[in-house]
Design a protein around this motif. Structure first.
Motif, mmCIF file in Angstrom:
data_model
loop_
_atom_site.group_PDB
_atom_site.id
_atom_site.type_symbol
_atom_site.label_atom_id
_atom_site.label_comp_id
_atom_site.label_asym_id
_atom_site.label_seq_id
_atom_site.Cartn_x
_atom_site.Cartn_y
_atom_site.Cartn_z
ATOM 1 N N TYR A 46 0.838 -1.204 0.000
ATOM 2 C CA TYR A 46 0.000 0.000 0.000
ATOM 3 C C TYR A 46 0.875 1.257 0.000
ATOM 4 O O TYR A 46 0.574 2.235 -0.702
ATOM 5 C CB TYR A 46 -0.917 0.006 1.212
ATOM 6 C CG TYR A 46 -1.840 1.209 1.246
ATOM 7 C CD1 TYR A 46 -2.995 1.234 0.470
ATOM 8 C CD2 TYR A 46 -1.542 2.324 2.020
ATOM 9 C CE1 TYR A 46 -3.843 2.336 0.475
ATOM 10 C CE2 TYR A 46 -2.381 3.435 2.025
ATOM 11 C CZ TYR A 46 -3.527 3.429 1.264
ATOM 12 O OH TYR A 46 -4.346 4.520 1.269
ATOM 13 N N LEU A 47 1.966 1.234 0.772
ATOM 14 C CA LEU A 47 2.886 2.375 0.786
ATOM 15 C C LEU A 47 3.530 2.579 -0.581
ATOM 16 O O LEU A 47 3.743 3.722 -1.011
ATOM 17 C CB LEU A 47 3.967 2.169 1.859
ATOM 18 C CG LEU A 47 3.512 2.285 3.314
ATOM 19 C CD1 LEU A 47 4.645 1.889 4.253
ATOM 20 C CD2 LEU A 47 3.033 3.701 3.628
ATOM 21 N N VAL A 48 3.833 1.472 -1.272
ATOM 22 C CA VAL A 48 4.399 1.591 -2.620
ATOM 23 C C VAL A 48 3.382 2.244 -3.553
ATOM 24 O O VAL A 48 3.711 3.154 -4.326
ATOM 25 C CB VAL A 48 4.820 0.208 -3.153
ATOM 26 C CG1 VAL A 48 5.171 0.292 -4.631
ATOM 27 C CG2 VAL A 48 6.002 -0.334 -2.366
ATOM 28 N N ILE A 49 2.121 1.780 -3.486
ATOM 29 C CA ILE A 49 1.074 2.361 -4.315
ATOM 30 C C ILE A 49 0.927 3.854 -4.021
ATOM 31 O O ILE A 49 0.833 4.682 -4.939
ATOM 32 C CB ILE A 49 -0.268 1.640 -4.078
ATOM 33 C CG1 ILE A 49 -0.196 0.213 -4.627
ATOM 34 C CG2 ILE A 49 -1.418 2.388 -4.751
ATOM 35 C CD1 ILE A 49 -1.369 -0.651 -4.214
ATOM 36 N N ALA A 50 0.911 4.202 -2.738
ATOM 37 C CA ALA A 50 0.777 5.606 -2.350
ATOM 38 C C ALA A 50 1.962 6.425 -2.847
ATOM 39 O O ALA A 50 1.806 7.566 -3.300
ATOM 40 C CB ALA A 50 0.657 5.717 -0.832
#
Length: 291
Positions: free
Chosen positions: A218-222
């Motif tokens: 999720y952090l990568v997507i963000a």
């Protein structure tokens, strides 16, 4: 700076997924069961974010075959990676897994009809030399972990190629949900044949595995919402720093100087390939996704 910070945060926590998987493997937990937990629990954890402000129809993928292919490939990549952890230290497994961008470049002309110029082919050859330095065939006894890590990197590269094909069809978080949901369905059918009732400690490790994977991705997507892919992709290799720390802290493993040299060559080649793709206007893949 926000994108860079989010990406570095993701790379700092993702190696703890490997720690949980390695502990589970040492306790004879079937790898398929660990893969199932990573996808099944992750599916339910991500579901509220998918449904927030969206209709239920969003749960039906537009391209089911492509999303099924992504799910099968992430199952394979994760399983091979977890199996490799049973034979190799975390940092060594991750080092070999870093061949992924090179394999993407090798397969891009065939599967994506992309043109790969001479300079990128040279980068691939040099990167392959870096991989040989890490593995050092003929100078040390090869164990199955090396081949399993290479298989993890190869299936991970195919996952990225399919991701390129579906990247325009849906929001990244929805695409991630599709991967988890389809993967959970497939592994739920298969895991009944190898199921071992987990202890309370093992349930905790399975939960850690799923939560860390979800938060990290999720952090990568963000991060990709705040910065260009070509800027962020090379930062994925910062994961190696925490992988070394985790391997040393939890298992007493520390890579030798040749592994560091090989990883340095691989990272340099991957950064160059990312730069060339940026110059050509081709969106860089995300960092090698931790299985």
């Amino acid at each position: 700076m926000t994108g860079i910070g989010l990406m570095l945060a993701a790379m700092a926590i993702l190696p703890f997924l490997d720690v949980a998987a390695k502990f589970l493997g040492q306790q004879n937990m079937p790898v398929l069961q660990s893969v199932w937990a990573r996808l099944f629990i992750g599916m339910f954890l991500i579901l509220p974010f998918v449904l927030k402000g969206r209709p239920l129809s969003v749960l039906v993928p537009d391209y089911p075959l492509l999303h099924t292919a992504r799910a099968v490939l992430i199952i394979g990549s994760t399983a091979f990676f977890f199996l490799a952890l049973g034979y190799l230290p975390i940092a060594d497994t991750l080092s070999i897994y870093f061949v992924q961008p090179l394999i993407v470049t090798l397969l891009a002309p065939l599967l994506l009809k992309e043109h790969v110029g001479l300079r990128r082919w040279i980068a691939v050859v040099i990167g392959f030399i870096g991989t040989l330095i890490i593995i050092r065939p003929g100078f040390q006894t090869l164990n199955p972990g090396v081949f399993l890590a290479l298989l993890a990197g190869t299936t991970g590269a195919l996952y990225l190629i399919v991701t390129r094909k579906v990247s325009h069809t849906a929001d990244p978080i929805i695409t991630t949900f599709y991967t988890n949901a389809i993967g959970a369905l497939i592994t739920t059918v298969a895991v009944v044949f190898v199921w071992v009732t987990p202890t309370l400690e093992q349930w905790g490790l399975l939960l850690v595995l799923a939560v860390v994977a979800l938060i990290g991705h999720y952090l990568v997507i963000a991060a990709y919402r705040f910065a260009e892919a070509s800027l962020l992709a090379p930062l994925g290799y910062a994961e190696m720093i925490m992988a070394v720390v985790c391997g040393w802290w939890f298992f007493g493993d520390f890579p030798d100087r040749w592994t560091f040299l090989g990883v340095g060559i691989l990272i340099a080649c991957a950064i160059y390939i990312s730069y060339r793709e940026r110059a050509r206007g081709v969106p860089a893949d995300q960092s090698p996704p931790q299985p």
